[in-house]
Write a protein that holds these residues in place. Structure first.
Motif, short mmCIF file in Angstrom:
data_model
loop_
_atom_site.label_atom_id
_atom_site.label_comp_id
_atom_site.label_asym_id
_atom_site.label_seq_id
_atom_site.Cartn_x
_atom_site.Cartn_y
_atom_site.Cartn_z
N SER A 56 0.82 -1.13 0.05
CA SER A 56 -0.15 0.13 -0.01
C SER A 56 0.79 1.19 -0.03
O SER A 56 0.36 2.24 0.06
CB SER A 56 -0.77 0.08 1.37
OG SER A 56 -0.26 -0.08 2.34
N ARG A 69 3.76 6.09 -10.80
CA ARG A 69 2.59 5.79 -9.88
C ARG A 69 1.59 6.67 -9.93
O ARG A 69 0.36 6.74 -10.00
CB ARG A 69 2.98 5.75 -8.31
CG ARG A 69 2.23 5.51 -7.26
CD ARG A 69 2.66 5.65 -6.04
NE ARG A 69 1.52 5.63 -5.11
CZ ARG A 69 1.47 5.04 -3.77
NH1 ARG A 69 2.40 4.22 -3.60
NH2 ARG A 69 0.39 5.09 -2.94
N LEU A 73 -2.50 6.47 -11.06
CA LEU A 73 -3.56 6.57 -10.21
C LEU A 73 -4.46 7.85 -10.75
O LEU A 73 -5.47 7.81 -10.28
CB LEU A 73 -2.94 6.98 -8.92
CG LEU A 73 -2.31 5.81 -8.22
CD1 LEU A 73 -1.72 6.06 -6.69
CD2 LEU A 73 -3.27 4.27 -8.05
N PHE A 103 1.58 -0.27 -4.77
CA PHE A 103 0.06 0.31 -4.66
C PHE A 103 -0.78 -0.69 -5.42
O PHE A 103 -1.76 -0.13 -6.08
CB PHE A 103 0.21 1.63 -5.27
CG PHE A 103 0.62 1.67 -6.61
CD1 PHE A 103 -0.19 2.12 -7.74
CD2 PHE A 103 1.98 1.50 -7.05
CE1 PHE A 103 0.26 2.21 -9.03
CE2 PHE A 103 2.47 1.86 -8.41
CZ PHE A 103 1.69 2.19 -9.35
N LYS A 106 -4.80 0.06 -4.28
CA LYS A 106 -5.04 1.42 -5.06
C LYS A 106 -5.51 1.11 -6.83
O LYS A 106 -6.26 1.74 -7.13
CB LYS A 106 -4.13 2.50 -4.61
CG LYS A 106 -4.18 2.84 -3.45
CD LYS A 106 -3.49 4.27 -3.16
CE LYS A 106 -3.33 4.52 -1.71
NZ LYS A 106 -2.46 5.70 -1.35
N LYS A 110 -9.25 0.53 -9.01
CA LYS A 110 -9.34 1.55 -10.26
C LYS A 110 -10.26 1.07 -11.44
O LYS A 110 -10.91 1.60 -12.00
CB LYS A 110 -8.44 2.36 -10.60
CG LYS A 110 -7.85 3.35 -9.94
CD LYS A 110 -6.59 4.08 -10.44
CE LYS A 110 -6.84 4.69 -11.93
NZ LYS A 110 -7.67 5.99 -11.62
#
Length: 179
Positions: A56, A69, A73, A103, A106, A110
């Motif tokens: 994370s 990253r 995102l 990540f 996350k 998405k």
């Protein structure tokens, strides 16, 4: 739609980036915003598997992956562009994908739209089997929504690539992407 194209060839003007340019042209003509990240010339170290990030983030390594990253995102779609190296993605792209580890939650949440563009010298019918299976597995694991693959066989040089249908197919893939 915000599209991130991750190019990974060490040849800035090589065949895989030529197909990426066709995809980008089609996507931009349809009104999408495209950002290109050149992983082929970035500094992205391999994942250390050190578990400091605990999947994370943040990653303990400070390199160009921090940029990737942030771009991923913010993106609605990612396009992975690579020459075929021994039936897989380039080491440069593999390093980026391995670093998703910091990540994963996350990024997978998405449900990012993705596409794959690959070029290979070889034109045998089995040439792209392993790389397409790898990509499909990555999509399944990361909950990516595959929008298509351009598997450019017989694209060992720019002149070879220009004589194939793959430039048109990449352009058409860019044109058909919808928000």
């Amino acid at each position: 739609m915000n599209i991130l194209v991750i190019e990974s060839s060490p040849h800035k003007h090589g065949s895989s980036n030529l197909l990426a340019d066709s995809f980008i042209r089609g996507a931009e003509e349809t009104g999408h915003t495209v950002t290109v990240f050149d992983a082929g010339h970035a500094i992205i170290r391999p994942c250390l598997g050190c578990e400091v990030c605990d999947m994370s983030g943040p990653c303990c390594q400070k390199d160009d992956m921090e940029t990737v990253r942030g771009l991923l995102l913010q993106a609605d779609m990612a396009v992975f562009v690579t020459p075929l190296y021994y039936f897989g993605v380039s080491a440069q792209l593999k390093a980026v994908i391995d670093r998703f580890y910091s990540f994963t939650g996350k990024l997978s949440a998405k449900k990012l739209k993705t596409a794959l563009i690959v070029t290979a010298w070889d034109a045998n019918d089995w040439t792209m089997s392993a790389v397409s299976a790898y990509y499909e597995t990555l999509c399944r694991y990361m909950h990516f929504k595959n929008q298509g693959m351009i598997l450019g066989t017989g694209c060992g040089t720019v002149p070879m690539t220009k004589s194939t249908e793959f430039l048109r197919l990449a352009y058409e893939l860019g044109k058909k992407i919808s928000g």
